[in-house]
Design a protein around this motif. Structure first.
Motif, PDB file in Angstrom:
ATOM      1  N   ALA A  68      24.261  37.765  29.843  1.00  0.00           N
ATOM      2  CA  ALA A  68      25.329  38.640  29.353  1.00  0.00           C
ATOM      3  C   ALA A  68      25.893  39.602  30.395  1.00  0.00           C
ATOM      4  O   ALA A  68      27.119  39.827  30.420  1.00  0.00           O
ATOM      5  CB  ALA A  68      24.854  39.404  28.121  1.00  0.00           C
ATOM      6  N   PRO A  69      25.094  40.220  31.282  1.00  0.00           N
ATOM      7  CA  PRO A  69      25.679  41.161  32.242  1.00  0.00           C
ATOM      8  C   PRO A  69      26.707  40.534  33.192  1.00  0.00           C
ATOM      9  O   PRO A  69      27.512  41.246  33.792  1.00  0.00           O
ATOM     10  CB  PRO A  69      24.467  41.667  33.040  1.00  0.00           C
ATOM     11  CG  PRO A  69      23.303  41.466  32.140  1.00  0.00           C
ATOM     12  CD  PRO A  69      23.624  40.231  31.355  1.00  0.00           C
ATOM     13  N   LEU A  70      26.702  39.214  33.324  1.00  0.00           N
ATOM     14  CA  LEU A  70      27.651  38.541  34.217  1.00  0.00           C
ATOM     15  C   LEU A  70      28.904  38.058  33.487  1.00  0.00           C
ATOM     16  O   LEU A  70      29.877  37.664  34.132  1.00  0.00           O
ATOM     17  CB  LEU A  70      26.980  37.347  34.902  1.00  0.00           C
ATOM     18  CG  LEU A  70      25.704  37.640  35.690  1.00  0.00           C
ATOM     19  CD1 LEU A  70      25.128  36.356  36.241  1.00  0.00           C
ATOM     20  CD2 LEU A  70      25.977  38.617  36.800  1.00  0.00           C
ATOM     21  N   LEU A  71      28.884  38.072  32.172  1.00  0.00           N
ATOM     22  CA  LEU A  71      30.004  37.536  31.398  1.00  0.00           C
ATOM     23  C   LEU A  71      31.210  38.466  31.465  1.00  0.00           C
ATOM     24  O   LEU A  71      31.083  39.674  31.606  1.00  0.00           O
ATOM     25  CB  LEU A  71      29.584  37.341  29.940  1.00  0.00           C
ATOM     26  CG  LEU A  71      28.365  36.451  29.698  1.00  0.00           C
ATOM     27  CD1 LEU A  71      28.092  36.329  28.202  1.00  0.00           C
ATOM     28  CD2 LEU A  71      28.545  35.084  30.334  1.00  0.00           C
ATOM     29  N   GLY A  72      32.390  37.864  31.357  1.00  0.00           N
ATOM     30  CA  GLY A  72      33.618  38.651  31.320  1.00  0.00           C
ATOM     31  C   GLY A  72      34.635  38.191  32.348  1.00  0.00           C
ATOM     32  O   GLY A  72      34.496  37.135  32.962  1.00  0.00           O
ATOM     33  N   ARG A  73      35.670  39.003  32.497  1.00  0.00           N
ATOM     34  CA  ARG A  73      36.737  38.710  33.462  1.00  0.00           C
ATOM     35  C   ARG A  73      36.534  39.553  34.701  1.00  0.00           C
ATOM     36  O   ARG A  73      36.281  40.757  34.615  1.00  0.00           O
ATOM     37  CB  ARG A  73      38.101  38.978  32.835  1.00  0.00           C
ATOM     38  CG  ARG A  73      38.480  37.912  31.823  1.00  0.00           C
ATOM     39  CD  ARG A  73      39.906  38.033  31.283  1.00  0.00           C
ATOM     40  NE  ARG A  73      40.871  38.366  32.303  1.00  0.00           N
ATOM     41  CZ  ARG A  73      41.617  39.475  32.295  1.00  0.00           C
ATOM     42  NH1 ARG A  73      41.533  40.333  31.317  1.00  0.00           N
ATOM     43  NH2 ARG A  73      42.480  39.700  33.262  1.00  0.00           N
ATOM     44  N   TRP A  74      36.691  38.904  35.869  1.00  0.00           N
ATOM     45  CA  TRP A  74      36.517  39.542  37.163  1.00  0.00           C
ATOM     46  C   TRP A  74      37.708  39.197  38.048  1.00  0.00           C
ATOM     47  O   TRP A  74      38.354  38.178  37.842  1.00  0.00           O
ATOM     48  CB  TRP A  74      35.238  39.040  37.831  1.00  0.00           C
ATOM     49  CG  TRP A  74      34.002  39.188  37.008  1.00  0.00           C
ATOM     50  CD1 TRP A  74      33.533  38.331  36.055  1.00  0.00           C
ATOM     51  CD2 TRP A  74      33.071  40.266  37.060  1.00  0.00           C
ATOM     52  NE1 TRP A  74      32.372  38.796  35.511  1.00  0.00           N
ATOM     53  CE2 TRP A  74      32.060  39.995  36.117  1.00  0.00           C
ATOM     54  CE3 TRP A  74      32.988  41.424  37.812  1.00  0.00           C
ATOM     55  CZ2 TRP A  74      30.976  40.837  35.911  1.00  0.00           C
ATOM     56  CZ3 TRP A  74      31.911  42.273  37.611  1.00  0.00           C
ATOM     57  CH2 TRP A  74      30.919  41.980  36.674  1.00  0.00           C
ATOM     58  N   THR A  75      37.994  40.057  39.014  1.00  0.00           N
ATOM     59  CA  THR A  75      39.042  39.761  39.992  1.00  0.00           C
ATOM     60  C   THR A  75      38.630  40.365  41.336  1.00  0.00           C
ATOM     61  O   THR A  75      37.663  41.127  41.406  1.00  0.00           O
ATOM     62  CB  THR A  75      40.419  40.292  39.526  1.00  0.00           C
ATOM     63  OG1 THR A  75      41.441  39.709  40.318  1.00  0.00           O
ATOM     64  CG2 THR A  75      40.496  41.799  39.590  1.00  0.00           C
ATOM     65  N   GLY A  76      39.376  40.013  42.355  1.00  0.00           N
ATOM     66  CA  GLY A  76      39.068  40.536  43.693  1.00  0.00           C
ATOM     67  C   GLY A  76      39.125  42.049  43.724  1.00  0.00           C
ATOM     68  O   GLY A  76      39.893  42.673  42.976  1.00  0.00           O
ATOM     69  N   ALA A  77      38.343  42.661  44.599  1.00  0.00           N
ATOM     70  CA  ALA A  77      38.258  44.120  44.668  1.00  0.00           C
ATOM     71  C   ALA A  77      39.616  44.758  44.919  1.00  0.00           C
ATOM     72  O   ALA A  77      39.903  45.846  44.410  1.00  0.00           O
ATOM     73  CB  ALA A  77      37.263  44.539  45.750  1.00  0.00           C
ATOM     74  N   ALA A  78      40.503  44.097  45.673  1.00  0.00           N
ATOM     75  CA  ALA A  78      41.821  44.661  45.981  1.00  0.00           C
ATOM     76  C   ALA A  78      42.908  44.135  45.045  1.00  0.00           C
ATOM     77  O   ALA A  78      44.071  44.518  45.187  1.00  0.00           O
ATOM     78  CB  ALA A  78      42.192  44.335  47.426  1.00  0.00           C
ATOM     79  N   GLU A  79      42.551  43.274  44.088  1.00  0.00           N
ATOM     80  CA  GLU A  79      43.554  42.682  43.189  1.00  0.00           C
ATOM     81  C   GLU A  79      43.678  43.494  41.908  1.00  0.00           C
ATOM     82  O   GLU A  79      42.822  44.316  41.581  1.00  0.00           O
ATOM     83  CB  GLU A  79      43.170  41.226  42.872  1.00  0.00           C
ATOM     84  CG  GLU A  79      43.221  40.333  44.095  1.00  0.00           C
ATOM     85  CD  GLU A  79      42.735  38.919  43.821  1.00  0.00           C
ATOM     86  OE1 GLU A  79      43.085  38.036  44.602  1.00  0.00           O
ATOM     87  OE2 GLU A  79      42.004  38.686  42.839  1.00  0.00           O
ATOM     88  N   THR A  80      44.761  43.234  41.177  1.00  0.00           N
ATOM     89  CA  THR A  80      45.027  43.927  39.932  1.00  0.00           C
ATOM     90  C   THR A  80      44.517  43.088  38.765  1.00  0.00           C
ATOM     91  O   THR A  80      44.807  41.893  38.678  1.00  0.00           O
ATOM     92  CB  THR A  80      46.546  44.149  39.752  1.00  0.00           C
ATOM     93  OG1 THR A  80      47.028  44.864  40.887  1.00  0.00           O
ATOM     94  CG2 THR A  80      46.849  44.905  38.481  1.00  0.00           C
ATOM     95  N   CYS A  81      43.763  43.705  37.869  1.00  0.00           N
ATOM     96  CA  CYS A  81      43.302  43.000  36.680  1.00  0.00           C
ATOM     97  C   CYS A  81      44.493  42.554  35.848  1.00  0.00           C
ATOM     98  O   CYS A  81      45.481  43.283  35.737  1.00  0.00           O
ATOM     99  CB  CYS A  81      42.392  43.914  35.852  1.00  0.00           C
ATOM    100  SG  CYS A  81      40.778  44.175  36.585  1.00  0.00           S
ATOM    101  N   GLY A  82      44.400  41.371  35.281  1.00  0.00           N
ATOM    102  CA  GLY A  82      45.480  40.844  34.461  1.00  0.00           C
ATOM    103  C   GLY A  82      46.473  40.006  35.235  1.00  0.00           C
ATOM    104  O   GLY A  82      47.326  39.356  34.639  1.00  0.00           O
TER     105      GLY A  82
END
Length: 160
Positions: A68-82
Motif C-alpha cells: 500500500a505505501p507504494l500505491l498511487g500516482r507519481w510523477t517526476g520531481a520537477a514535473e507537474t502532477c496531472g
C-alpha cells in the motif's frame, strides 16, 4: 412474361430431386471397418509418462501485490502532477505499474529488510514486451518514491 420463362425453367429443373442419396457412404473408414480396434503399440513405441500429479497452486498472497505505501500516482520531481504528457508519470496499483508509454503486470513482489521492494513485472508498450525487476523504495514520509531500474535511479514525487 417472356422474361420470366427462363427463371421458371431453371427453378423446375431441381424440383424433383431427392436430397437423400441412399448407398452413398459419407465416412468410408467407419463403413468399411465398423468394428476396427487400434492395434497394440510396437515394442519400441514411445509410451507417454504418467500424468503429472495435481499440485494445488498457492492462493494469491501479499507476495504478488505491491504494498500500500507504494500505491498511487507519481510523477517526476520537477514535473507537474496531472500532466498526462509527463515523461516520468507512473500509476502504481496492487498488480500493475502504468508508465507513460508502457504497462507492467506484476508477477512477483519481494520485500527487503531496508524497506525496498523488488517488483518483477511483464511489460508491454510500443509494440514490444519484456520482463523487468525494479527496486522501489518510498521515502520515510511517503512523499517520494525512488525506483532503480538496471542500475539507474529515478526519484518521483507523490501526486495523490
Amino acid at each position: 412474361m417472356a422474361l420470366l420463362a427462363p427463371a421458371f425453367a431453371l427453378a423446375g429443373c431441381d424440383g424433383g430431386k431427392d436430397d437423400s442419396q441412399p448407398g452413398i457412404v459419407t465416412n468410408i473408414l467407419d463403413d468399411a471397418l465398423p468394428n476396427a480396434q487400434q492395434p497394440p503399440p510396437p515394442d519400441n513405441a514411445i509410451v507417454p509418462a504418467e500424468p503429472l500429479p495435481d499440485i494445488p497452486q498457492p492462493e494469491d498472497s501479499a507476495e504478488s501485490s505491491i504494498p500500500a505505501p507504494l500505491l498511487g500516482r507519481w510523477t517526476g520531481a520537477a514535473e507537474t502532477c496531472g500532466d498526462r504528457a509527463a515523461a516520468l508519470e507512473l500509476t502504481v496499483t496492487p498488480d500493475r505499474l502504468i508508465f507513460h508509454e508502457s504497462e507492467g503486470r506484476v508477477t512477483a513482489v519481494k520485500g527487503q529488510e531496508d524497506g525496498r521492494v523488488r517488483v518483477t513485472a511483464d511489460f508491454t508498450g510500443e509494440g514490444e514486451s519484456w520482463t523487468r525487476t525494479l527496486e522501489m523504495k518510498p521515502s520515510a514520509d511517503g512523499r517520494r518514491l525512488t525506483i532503480v531500474n538496471d542500475g539507474a535511479s529515478v526519484t518521483r514525487k507523490r501526486c495523490n
